[in-house]
Write an enzyme that holds these catalytic residues in place. Sequence first.
Site, PDB file in Angstrom:
ATOM      1  N   ASN A  60     -46.375  42.420  52.025  1.00 57.87           N
ATOM      2  CA  ASN A  60     -46.954  41.240  51.383  1.00 57.87           C
ATOM      3  C   ASN A  60     -46.974  41.367  49.863  1.00 57.87           C
ATOM      4  OD1 ASN A  60     -47.344  40.421  53.978  1.00 57.87           O
ATOM      5  ND2 ASN A  60     -49.583  40.521  53.941  1.00 57.87           N
TER       6      ASN A  60
ATOM      7  N   HIS B  99     -36.695  -1.411  26.747  1.00 56.52           N
ATOM      8  CA  HIS B  99     -36.394  -2.265  27.904  1.00 56.52           C
ATOM      9  C   HIS B  99     -34.889  -2.466  28.074  1.00 56.52           C
ATOM     10  CE1 HIS B  99     -40.697  -3.294  27.917  1.00 56.52           C
ATOM     11  NE2 HIS B  99     -40.559  -3.498  26.613  1.00 56.52           N
TER      12      HIS B  99
ATOM     13  N   SER C 274      -9.941   7.480  39.892  1.00 55.59           N
ATOM     14  CA  SER C 274     -10.145   6.801  41.164  1.00 55.59           C
ATOM     15  C   SER C 274      -8.919   6.993  42.041  1.00 55.59           C
ATOM     16  CB  SER C 274     -10.382   5.307  40.931  1.00 55.59           C
ATOM     17  OG  SER C 274     -10.243   4.575  42.132  1.00 55.59           O
TER      18      SER C 274
ATOM     19  N   LYS D 153      -9.203   3.772  36.115  1.00 53.95           N
ATOM     20  CA  LYS D 153     -10.584   4.260  36.051  1.00 53.95           C
ATOM     21  C   LYS D 153     -10.690   5.640  35.401  1.00 53.95           C
ATOM     22  CE  LYS D 153     -13.857   2.776  37.579  1.00 53.95           C
ATOM     23  NZ  LYS D 153     -14.318   2.901  38.968  1.00 53.95           N
TER      24      LYS D 153
ATOM     25  N   GLU E 265     -23.024  11.728  36.469  1.00 53.37           N
ATOM     26  CA  GLU E 265     -23.592  11.165  37.695  1.00 53.37           C
ATOM     27  C   GLU E 265     -24.097  12.257  38.637  1.00 53.37           C
ATOM     28  OE1 GLU E 265     -20.864   7.093  37.769  1.00 53.37           O
ATOM     29  OE2 GLU E 265     -20.410   8.732  39.157  1.00 53.37           O
TER      30      GLU E 265
END
Length: 463
Positions: free
Chosen positions: A109, A155, A276, A282, A289
């Site tokens: 322990n 915002h 892609s 792309k 990400e």
Amino acid sequence: MKLWGGRFSKSTDSMVDDFNSSIRFDQRLYKEDILGSIAHVSMLGKQNIIPIEESEIIKKELKVILRDIEDGKIEFDIEAEDIHMNIEKILISRIGDTGKKLHTGRSRNDQVALDMRMYVKNEIKEIQSLILKLQSVLIKLSKEHLETIMPGYTHLQRAQPITLAHHLMAYFEMFKRDIERLDDTYKRTNILPLGSGALAATTYPLDRYAVAEALGFSDVTYNSLDGVSDRDYCIELLNALSLIMMHLSRFSEEIILWSSHEFHFIELDDAYSTGSSIMPQKKNPDIAELVRGKTGRVYGDLMSLLTTMKSLPLAYNKDMQEDKEVVFDAIDTVKMCLPIFTSMIETMKVLKDNMYHAAGGGFTNATDAADYLVKKGLPFRDAHEIIGRLVLYCINHNTSLENLTLEEYKELSPIFDEDIFKAISLEECVNKRSIIGGPAKEMILQHIEKAENFINKANTSNN
């Protein structure tokens, strides 16, 4: 025969062995376990708890075992359950009954607690070094973009003009807090639990302070129950790592937005982008990400351990074995994300003209136009009203504040004069904000100087 099997009349089921075993993941603690055992057995010899000659034999063989593990000569046994029992079993197989004396005066322990604290301490220092490298890149980029004007957002709407340097140094401050949080976690991790025994310490005259000094701990635990059952430092670490990932994720989100055609503020290097399988045009920000996605994984590690610990009675419970996989996973994830994120932003191309053009749209200089009227003696609320009406006029006439004529300004207030055009220029809007914390060039340079001092100090204490 298991090292704890004396009380049992038959062997455990093979499924129980597999379920109970942690060697698959805790084997990474081999170095900490051996170094902890060397310090422990050295103390046993010095305290005459075991003969000094046997202490030396055990120490010598533990060092050989460490070398053999690092050279790939040892294969761990799942039936020995964990790294602690594996190493002790190997030791006994090599030096016989003398090896059985290693475990005198300690329990698995407090041994588990010791190994984990040693491991966390080392990993904290490594993660701090990775953050410092990221911060150094942020400073380097900030120096290059002291005058690169861009829109600041609230915002996700264009709000006021700032510089890219000002924006980047905001992240420097976030990562600075991360380093400070890790410092704080380190302090509470740096306490030696060995000597707590299973839960009630031991009758042997252990010199806990000698072991603490040998292993680089600043103090010892003062309650044996808490010593074996405390995992706060693991939870604190996971919390600190979650915040690091949150900051990386926020930054990744902006990288993703900025690299989109809609913003087109930056272009990521081909080495940190993907394509892609169907759309040849792309260029995807997959690295950003993935960093954003892996943030949830680290959050899950934190919640997992909090949930595991929430209802455990004192002292040690086997549930605590679950601390290792989540801590290891979170550490591995953060250490994987930091270097690749650092390289990604270091190599990205900043499209200054696009940033400047965006800062000129969306009436980001409206507040400065209001401040202009205030400095001429108008109350701010009245100034706010006038500029709001001017903005509406511009929207209705498809123009901007800087393209209005002086006559159009004066129709709403006679206070306006030729100097309004200088007051609302983007350069003036940025560099007039020259208070501490503002985006003016002189303030950013002061901030960078303080940031460099922080890095130098942190690097010194980390070495």
